[in-house]
Design an enzyme around this catalytic site. Structure first.
Site, short mmCIF file in Angstrom:
data_model
loop_
_atom_site.label_atom_id
_atom_site.label_comp_id
_atom_site.label_asym_id
_atom_site.label_seq_id
_atom_site.Cartn_x
_atom_site.Cartn_y
_atom_site.Cartn_z
N GLU A 220 0.80 -1.23 0.00
CA GLU A 220 0.00 0.00 0.00
C GLU A 220 0.84 1.28 0.00
O GLU A 220 0.44 2.26 -0.62
CB GLU A 220 -0.97 -0.01 1.19
N HIS A 236 8.20 -26.29 4.80
CA HIS A 236 7.49 -27.48 4.34
C HIS A 236 6.92 -27.28 2.94
O HIS A 236 6.12 -28.08 2.47
CB HIS A 236 6.39 -27.85 5.35
N LYS A 328 -13.71 -0.45 -4.17
CA LYS A 328 -14.84 -0.18 -3.26
C LYS A 328 -15.95 0.54 -4.03
O LYS A 328 -17.13 0.23 -3.88
CB LYS A 328 -14.39 0.66 -2.06
C1 F6R Z 1 -6.28 1.58 3.90
C2 F6R Z 1 -6.21 0.19 4.29
C3 F6R Z 1 -7.29 -0.76 3.88
C4 F6R Z 1 -8.53 -0.62 4.77
C5 F6R Z 1 -9.64 -1.59 4.37
C6 F6R Z 1 -10.83 -1.60 5.30
O1 F6R Z 1 -5.30 2.34 4.53
O2 F6R Z 1 -5.27 -0.21 4.88
O3 F6R Z 1 -6.78 -2.06 3.97
O4 F6R Z 1 -8.17 -0.86 6.11
O5 F6R Z 1 -10.05 -1.32 3.06
O6 F6R Z 1 -11.28 -0.30 5.60
P1 F6R Z 1 -11.56 0.07 7.14
O7 F6R Z 1 -10.25 -0.20 7.82
O8 F6R Z 1 -11.94 1.50 7.16
O9 F6R Z 1 -12.64 -0.85 7.58
#
Ligand code: F6R
Length: 336
Positions: A220, A236, A328
């Site tokens: 990320e 393994h 998303k």
């Molecule tokens: C962004 C990140 C993502 C979010 C994930 C879930 O910095 O690390 O992995 O954590 O998309 O979102 P939240 O954490 O807000 O439920």
């Protein structure tokens, strides 16, 4: 992002205070399981909790990274719904199922739909401060918020002494990793990884979750593919893949700490040798501190800083996560 990564000590303290001050937490009597639901940066706190407490907790602790609660979750399960944004579909789905089944829920969030729905249904919330540049940069809030709450419920012993040591270790490390420091291990590791593919190893338990955290931070923040594996498991299977010539273009970072099981610790040199014979370059990185919390979080901070420096070296702003945002948006819009 770098400032937040290096500010982990203060974040842990704030998260702990948020967790400890929650009122009307569920009753812990006759609990039969603890389940942490969360994705990505918010699910990591569940992985850390499990690795830290699995050998000390009288109850099974499971981590759910998807929309479905396991069948065993019911009235005698504590379900911690962990979402920094409070808007993650999978975590909200688990929250709904947990409400329907009458589970004892605690939400750990900075707000969003999870915060709202919790308020409407009288579910206690660990109210995390907002403003972190992404949930992955809120690890201190998320982990210590959850820890504070389960400590108040009497599920784990007081972490005050460990938190003190952890804060000291993290503050010292943050100074060493400051951008102004020329002799800086995180910058050095970032330059060493360069354009190569990083594979991160750690010993089963806190070493292994730290390795997974490095992987996701490299994904990320540095915007590169990266992979993580755990010892002894990798001995393994993965080790066979490090065959003659196959390691060229790969680097292996072995995350080590003084609390490794001796039988697992013994495996590192032999496994590293096999990888090096395949052409991979390797380096060992050691955790700081005496307690497991300090060790795992010092590794996490070093991985975070390395990933941020590597992103910058590669010409990327470490903070945006366009691919996650795009996914998303597509899935929420139903446009596949
Ligand atoms: C962004 C990140 C993502 C979010 C994930 C879930 O910095 O690390 O992995 O954590 O998309 O979102 P939240 O954490 O807000 O439920």
């Amino acid at each position: 992002m770098l400032r937040t990564v290096l500010g982990l000590a203060a974040q842990c303290q704030e998260g702990y205070t948020a967790g400890r001050t929650v009122r009307e937490l569920p009753d812990a009597s006759s609990l039969s399981s603890v389940v942490v639901c969360g994705m990505g940066g918010s699910g990591v706190s569940g992985d850390f909790l499990r690795a830290l407490y699995r050998d000390r907790l009288a109850l099974p602790l499971d981590v759910v990274k998807g929309p479905e609660l396991p069948e065993f979750c019911g009235r005698e399960s504590l379900v911690l719904c962990s979402s920094y944004s409070g808007g993650t579909a999978e975590t909200l789905a688990c929250f709904e199922t947990a409400s329907q089944r009458g589970c004892r829920i605690v939400s750990v969030t900075a707000g969003g739909a999870l915060g709202e729905r919790s308020g409407e249904r009288g579910v206690p919330v660990v109210p995390l401060p907002g403003g972190a540049p992404g949930p992955r940069a809120a690890l201190g809030y998320l982990l210590f918020g959850a820890l504070g709450a389960i400590e108040s419920m009497g599920l784990v012993p007081s972490i005050t002494a460990d938190l003190e040591e952890t804060s000291r270790v993290l503050e010292d490390l943050a100074q060493e990793l400051d951008p102004g420091e020329a002799d800086n291990l995180a910058k050095d590791l970032a330059a060493w990884i360069g354009e190569r593919v990083a594979v991160v190893w750690g010993a089963d338990g806190i070493g292994s979750v730290a390795a997974s955290r490095w992987k996701t931070e490299l994904n990320e923040n540095a915007k590169i593919p990266a992979f993580a594996a755990s010892l002894p498991e990798l001995d393994h299977n993965e080790v066979v893949g490090w065959s003659e010539g196959a390691g060229k273009g790969f680097v292996i970072l072995a995350l080590r700490h003084d609390g490794e099981h001796p039988e697992v610790a013994k495996r590192f040199p032999a496994s590293i040798q096999i990888a090096e014979e395949s052409g991979a370059e390797t380096r060992e990185v050691r955790a700081r501190g005496q307690c497991s919390l300090a060790r795992v979080l010092s590794l996490a901070m070093l991985g975070g800083a390395t990933s941020v420096y590597l992103g910058m070296l590669r010409g990327f702003d470490p903070t945006p996560i366009e691919a996650i945002d795009r996914l998303k948006a597509v899935l929420e819009g139903g446009d596949r």
